[in-house]
Design an enzyme around this catalytic site. Structure first.
Site, PDB file in Angstrom:
ATOM      1  N   LYS A  22       0.843  -1.217   0.000  1.00 16.49           N
ATOM      2  CA  LYS A  22       0.000   0.000   0.000  1.00 16.49           C
ATOM      3  C   LYS A  22       0.871   1.257   0.000  1.00 16.49           C
ATOM      4  CE  LYS A  22      -1.474   1.687   4.071  1.00 16.49           C
ATOM      5  NZ  LYS A  22      -1.339   3.091   4.485  1.00 16.49           N
ATOM      6  N   ASN A  23       1.852   1.288   0.901  1.00 13.73           N
ATOM      7  CA  ASN A  23       2.615   2.522   1.079  1.00 13.73           C
ATOM      8  C   ASN A  23       3.587   2.788  -0.066  1.00 13.73           C
ATOM      9  OD1 ASN A  23       1.200   3.020   3.351  1.00 13.73           O
ATOM     10  ND2 ASN A  23       2.836   2.519   4.800  1.00 13.73           N
ATOM     11  N   CYS A 128      -4.617  13.464  13.187  1.00  9.49           N
ATOM     12  CA  CYS A 128      -4.515  12.056  12.823  1.00  9.49           C
ATOM     13  C   CYS A 128      -4.497  11.219  14.098  1.00  9.49           C
ATOM     14  CB  CYS A 128      -3.225  11.844  12.036  1.00  9.49           C
ATOM     15  SG  CYS A 128      -2.850  10.145  11.661  1.00  9.49           S
ATOM     16  N   ARG A 133       0.879  14.960  12.575  1.00  9.70           N
ATOM     17  CA  ARG A 133       1.633  14.558  11.389  1.00  9.70           C
ATOM     18  C   ARG A 133       1.818  15.774  10.497  1.00  9.70           C
ATOM     19  NH1 ARG A 133      -0.529   8.995   9.167  1.00  9.70           N
ATOM     20  NH2 ARG A 133       1.382   9.125   7.945  1.00  9.70           N
ATOM     21  N   ASP A 320       4.996   0.788  11.920  1.00 12.89           N
ATOM     22  CA  ASP A 320       3.753   0.184  11.418  1.00 12.89           C
ATOM     23  C   ASP A 320       3.556  -1.256  11.892  1.00 12.89           C
ATOM     24  OD1 ASP A 320       3.162   2.525  10.153  1.00 12.89           O
ATOM     25  OD2 ASP A 320       3.800   1.877   8.164  1.00 12.89           O
ATOM     26  N   ARG A 412      -8.545  -0.033   4.899  1.00 13.65           N
ATOM     27  CA  ARG A 412      -7.678   0.953   4.243  1.00 13.65           C
ATOM     28  C   ARG A 412      -6.360   0.323   3.828  1.00 13.65           C
ATOM     29  NH1 ARG A 412      -7.092   6.420   7.398  1.00 13.65           N
ATOM     30  NH2 ARG A 412      -5.833   6.662   5.528  1.00 13.65           N
TER      31      ARG A 412
HETATM   32  N1  EPU Z   1       7.406  14.559  10.194  1.00 11.09           N
HETATM   33  C1  EPU Z   1       7.577  15.899  10.424  1.00 11.09           C
HETATM   34  N2  EPU Z   1       7.375  16.766   9.395  1.00 11.09           N
HETATM   35  C2  EPU Z   1       7.040  16.349   8.140  1.00 11.09           C
HETATM   36  C3  EPU Z   1       6.877  14.957   7.920  1.00 11.09           C
HETATM   37  C4  EPU Z   1       7.076  14.096   8.972  1.00 11.09           C
HETATM   38  O1  EPU Z   1       7.886  16.324  11.539  1.00 11.09           O
HETATM   39  O2  EPU Z   1       6.882  17.185   7.248  1.00 11.09           O
HETATM   40  C5  EPU Z   1       7.618  13.604  11.304  1.00 11.09           C
HETATM   41  C6  EPU Z   1       6.375  12.778  11.599  1.00 11.09           C
HETATM   42  O3  EPU Z   1       5.483  13.465  12.458  1.00 11.09           O
HETATM   43  C7  EPU Z   1       6.972  11.545  12.209  1.00 11.09           C
HETATM   44  C8  EPU Z   1       8.274  11.363  11.430  1.00 11.09           C
HETATM   45  O4  EPU Z   1       8.561  12.651  10.878  1.00 11.09           O
HETATM   46  O5  EPU Z   1       7.269  11.771  13.550  1.00 11.09           O
HETATM   47  C9  EPU Z   1       8.216  10.349  10.321  1.00 11.09           C
HETATM   48  O6  EPU Z   1       7.048  10.528   9.537  1.00 11.09           O
HETATM   49  P1  EPU Z   1       7.036  10.209   7.975  1.00 11.09           P
HETATM   50  O7  EPU Z   1       6.976  11.500   7.229  1.00 11.09           O
HETATM   51  O8  EPU Z   1       8.148   9.293   7.640  1.00 11.09           O
HETATM   52  O9  EPU Z   1       5.640   9.483   7.810  1.00 11.09           O
HETATM   53  P2  EPU Z   1       4.789   9.470   6.490  1.00 11.09           P
HETATM   54  O10 EPU Z   1       5.715   9.486   5.332  1.00 11.09           O
HETATM   55  O11 EPU Z   1       3.740  10.511   6.551  1.00 11.09           O
HETATM   56  C10 EPU Z   1       4.710   6.910   6.087  1.00 11.09           C
HETATM   57  C11 EPU Z   1       3.658   5.825   6.068  1.00 11.09           C
HETATM   58  C12 EPU Z   1       3.164   5.550   7.481  1.00 11.09           C
HETATM   59  C13 EPU Z   1       4.369   5.154   8.336  1.00 11.09           C
HETATM   60  C14 EPU Z   1       5.428   6.265   8.292  1.00 11.09           C
HETATM   61  C15 EPU Z   1       6.689   5.924   9.054  1.00 11.09           C
HETATM   62  C16 EPU Z   1       2.564   6.050   3.931  1.00 11.09           C
HETATM   63  C17 EPU Z   1       1.336   6.342   3.164  1.00 11.09           C
HETATM   64  N3  EPU Z   1       2.529   6.236   5.236  1.00 11.09           N
HETATM   65  O12 EPU Z   1       4.062   8.085   6.582  1.00 11.09           O
HETATM   66  O13 EPU Z   1       2.278   4.449   7.382  1.00 11.09           O
HETATM   67  O14 EPU Z   1       3.952   4.939   9.664  1.00 11.09           O
HETATM   68  O15 EPU Z   1       5.799   6.519   6.918  1.00 11.09           O
HETATM   69  O16 EPU Z   1       7.271   4.784   8.529  1.00 11.09           O
HETATM   70  O17 EPU Z   1       3.534   5.606   3.370  1.00 11.09           O
HETATM   71  C18 EPU Z   1       0.451   3.080   7.918  1.00 11.09           C
HETATM   72  O18 EPU Z   1       0.631   2.484   6.852  1.00 11.09           O
HETATM   73  O19 EPU Z   1      -0.321   2.664   8.810  1.00 11.09           O
HETATM   74  C19 EPU Z   1       1.168   4.339   8.148  1.00 11.09           C
HETATM   75  C20 EPU Z   1       0.781   5.228   9.061  1.00 11.09           C
END
Ligand code: EPU
Length: 434
Positions: A22-23, A128, A133, A320, A412
């Site tokens: 998915k991701n 969220c 996030r 995750d 989802r």
């Molecule tokens: N963060 C910031 N600022 C940003 C972006 C992220 O401070 O602009 C922080 C976040 O709050 C968090 C950390 O950085 O503390 C890492 O977040 P990341 O950006 O890596 O998360 P994401 O890319 O939004 C993806 C997955 C998540 C998974 C995370 C971490 C997708 C669609 N989502 O989210 O998946 O938990 O990486 O590996 O790829 C799930 O599938 O259930 C899910 C939540």
């Protein structure tokens, strides 16, 4: 709204085919906005989040077509045909709140729209269940490439004068690297003028998968899978054919399903290389995992040892799978400790697991889990996707019946989870919520 009814106590035995990630698929579908001609994606799972993303790119001028899988195809029992995506209209640039509020990964259209169409209006993702996030790192990275941003009526409005320009930048934040932020900036840099170097980039397999697809489209990306990604901008990208990697989180969830039911599962079409930290921790718990090419065999000893685990960016233990591991450790010998470093508030499952007889105490970003002899079935509430998966796992082993409400959270991200589990012996059914 649907619920699951699970009568616990069945040992799982048999074979499960793992779906595409998915991701990985979500940002890859968004990246198709940048290509000329048709892109064909194989292994895209059928999930409500994928439906939201295809609806979004559809609204942004893409023609999306899902093929039927030919009988006997190698797509696995879920028989998903390939997904064709062709951009037919480049005039639209807006990701509406209606879609963004249901799926935060909508932010992935920001980089591709700015790079290809010079403008993007994306509703700001709201709160969220797993914690704050923010998307500040996405914005900062794109600003460094020359995009200008303002907020207007709950939207991020981004514009580019001329073409984005490559540069060297640091992309990490307080919690470490960002997965979707890295992908967003990498996508935009693929069409920028000159070279971009992303330092502090996320190394997750989903970043690598996206980079590999972009390279098939004509991008010039190197170093993906390391913290320093180098992107030589190109003038255009053209459609390609790409197969999405197997879902490592679904794989990990089914490994834990085998372990928690003291069962024996064969998992097909997966990549254990993406789960090295998970197999390391589970090995210490007493779960036996063997691999043969793309298939893995899981079994476990009846005694589960206690462990300590901290979630980390890849290649560390993924956030995750934190909730699912916690469900397993509820039945461990002694006291286990889990610390959540990526989303320090991602503990919605703690209260629900305790309702099932778990003994978990939370202290800040740490959960202390006192192993118990058995869990009991109860009515519980699905909250976020992975917390809900943990409740399914607990229900599989709990004494009596577990009712999980609001399973749309599970839909989802887990393709046909109840069908896959029932096929290996679980007593699980989907019912309409009362
Ligand atoms: N963060 C910031 N600022 C940003 C972006 C992220 O401070 O602009 C922080 C976040 O709050 C968090 C950390 O950085 O503390 C890492 O977040 P990341 O950006 O890596 O998360 P994401 O890319 O939004 C993806 C997955 C998540 C998974 C995370 C971490 C997708 C669609 N989502 O989210 O998946 O938990 O990486 O590996 O790829 C799930 O599938 O259930 C899910 C939540």
């Amino acid at each position: 709204m649907d619920s699951f009814l699970i009568r616990g106590g069945q040992r799982l035995k048999g074979t499960i085919e793992i779906s595409g990630s998915k991701n990985s698929a979500l940002p890859i579908v968004a990246a198709c906005l940048m290509a000329e001609g048709k892109t064909t994606l194989k292994g895209v799972p059928r999930l409500s989040d994928i439906d939201s993303m295809t609806k979004l790119v559809g609204e942004l001028g893409c023609h999306v077509y899902r093929h039927e899988a030919p009988a006997g195809s190698s797509e696995g029992p879920v028989l998903n045909g390939p997904l064709d995506i062709t951009v037919t209209d480049e005039s639209k640039c807006e990701a509406r709140y209606d879609i963004v509020k249901t799926m935060r990964a909508s932010i992935c259209v920001l980089g591709p729209l700015l790079a290809k169409r010079g403008k993007a209006v994306v509703s700001i993702p709201g709160g969220c269940a797993i914690g704050d996030r923010p998307v500040d790192l996405h914005i900062r990275g794109l600003q460094k490439l020359g995009a200008e941003f303002r907020t207007d009526g709950g939207n991020i409005v981004g514009e580019v004068r001329g073409r984005l320009k490559g540069c060297r930048m640091y992309l990490g934040g307080a919690q470490g690297p960002t997965v979707l932020g890295t992908i967003n900036v990498m996508c935009a840099a693929a069409l920028a003028e000159g070279e971009t170097v992303l330092v502090g980039a996320a190394c997750e397999p989903e970043v690598v998968d996206c980079a590999e697809m972009l390279n098939k489209m004509g991008a010039r990306i190197r170093g993906h899978g390391t913290p320093e990604i180098r992107i030589e901008g190109v003038e255009k990208l053209v459609g390609c054919e790409h197969r999405i990697i197997p879902d490592r989180i679904e794989t990990g969830t089914f490994i834990i399903a085998a372990a928690i039911t003291n069962g024996e599962l064969e998992l097909r079409h997966c990549n254990l290389d993406h789960l090295i930290a998970v197999t390391d921790r589970l090995d210490e718990v007493g779960v036996k995992i063997e691999r043969q090419n793309g298939t893995i065999f899981v079994s476990s000893t009846r005694r589960l040892s206690q462990i300590e685990m901290t979630t980390q960016p890849y290649p560390g233990f993924p956030t995750d799978l934190q909730a699912q591991l916690m469900a397993l450790l509820c039945l461990g010998d002694g006291i286990s400790v889990i610390t959540e470093r990526i989303f320090p508030d991602r503990f919605l499952h703690v209260g629900e697991l305790n309702r099932m007889g778990g003994r978990i105490r939370k202290e800040g970003p740490t959960a202390i889990i006192q192993g118990v002899k058995e869990l009991q079935g109860a009515s519980v509430m699905a909250s976020d996707l992975r917390a809900s998966a943990a409740l399914v796992l607990a229900g599989l082993v709990a004494k009596g019946t577990t009712r999980i409400d609001r399973v749309y959270h599970i839909d989802r991200g887990y393709e046909k989870i109840e069908q896959k589990l029932a096929a290996v012996g679980a007593n699980i059914e989907r019912v309409k919520e009362k």
